[in-house]
Design an enzyme around this catalytic site. Sequence first.
Site, PDB file in Angstrom:
ATOM      1  N   ALA A  67       0.855  -1.196   0.000  1.00 58.86           N
ATOM      2  CA  ALA A  67       0.000   0.000   0.000  1.00 58.86           C
ATOM      3  C   ALA A  67       0.882   1.234   0.000  1.00 58.86           C
ATOM      4  O   ALA A  67       2.091   1.160   0.275  1.00 58.86           O
ATOM      5  CB  ALA A  67      -0.905   0.026   1.227  1.00 58.86           C
ATOM      6  N   TYR A 125      -5.431   9.441   3.208  1.00 54.25           N
ATOM      7  CA  TYR A 125      -5.008   8.046   3.347  1.00 54.25           C
ATOM      8  C   TYR A 125      -6.138   7.201   3.924  1.00 54.25           C
ATOM      9  O   TYR A 125      -6.468   6.138   3.394  1.00 54.25           O
ATOM     10  CB  TYR A 125      -3.767   7.950   4.238  1.00 54.25           C
ATOM     11  CG  TYR A 125      -3.465   6.533   4.673  1.00 54.25           C
ATOM     12  CD1 TYR A 125      -2.896   5.624   3.793  1.00 54.25           C
ATOM     13  CD2 TYR A 125      -3.771   6.103   5.966  1.00 54.25           C
ATOM     14  CE1 TYR A 125      -2.625   4.312   4.187  1.00 54.25           C
ATOM     15  CE2 TYR A 125      -3.506   4.793   6.369  1.00 54.25           C
ATOM     16  CZ  TYR A 125      -2.929   3.913   5.474  1.00 54.25           C
ATOM     17  OH  TYR A 125      -2.691   2.612   5.870  1.00 54.25           O
TER      18      TYR A 125
END
Length: 287
Positions: free
Chosen positions: A60, A126
Amino acid sequence: MKRILLTGATGRLGSELLQGLNSSYEVCAPTRAELPLSPQTDFYSFFQQTKPHTVVNSGALSDVDYCESHPEEAEETNVLAPQKLAEACRKLNIRLIHISSDYVFSGEKGSPYTEEDEIGGNPNFYGQTKEGAEKAILKANPEAILLRVAWLYGKKGPDFVSSIMDKLRAGSTRIQAVEDQFGSPTSIADLCTHIPYFIERENVKGVFHLVNEGCVSRLEMAKVIADEFGSVCEVCGVTSKNFPRPAKRPKNTSLRSLRLQETKLPPMPNWEASLREFVRKNKKAPE
């Protein structure tokens, strides 16, 4: 021996997971060049060739401040790529374990979140991408397993624990730590012990909170680290306003798991016991 395909194998979590899984499984750990986490990647063809039993997606874009200033890249890496990966797993009947985050929550509840709480409302981009990823993955592949982790620390920094340990090794006499943000510290070593349970339990699916038990502030963590060092360093509490960041952090994203017990999976250890064990084993500066 089951074949596991691990993404993000060079990251903080992935590098330790690779070591841990290698002892019990045949692990395929493609590089970013071999398997980019991108919506343009042909995951279907790659999985057809490598034939994994389970894909563990630990890759990620996890730098919270970077994501805030690079939203398009964050969206592609954290949402669109996992969605396409999940679709490929479903079509090929491959099990998927996706690593998610406490940042899917707003942090405004005032007490630990469980798997039954609604996600959404995180103040940074995020967190919004991790929320989007969960929704996209479960829509594309309802059999997927989503493991929410938080405040990770391990052998490969940078992270909060390693930064405090570095200051203590350097002989700091005064350390400041935030006292008004709360979460659930998670030992990567404990995750490496628990993730194989999900690989082996074929009937398990859905969302799980996989964090060390307890809710704690950064200040409390720093005090435990200093105590385990035997340091006389003064550890002082400050508010998050003293550490301004480009991306706003939520107040309290601590997690509690109901589903581990429901599915008769072992509980995660207490946060303080795991933190003290980690510090004891890693006091010495890495060579």
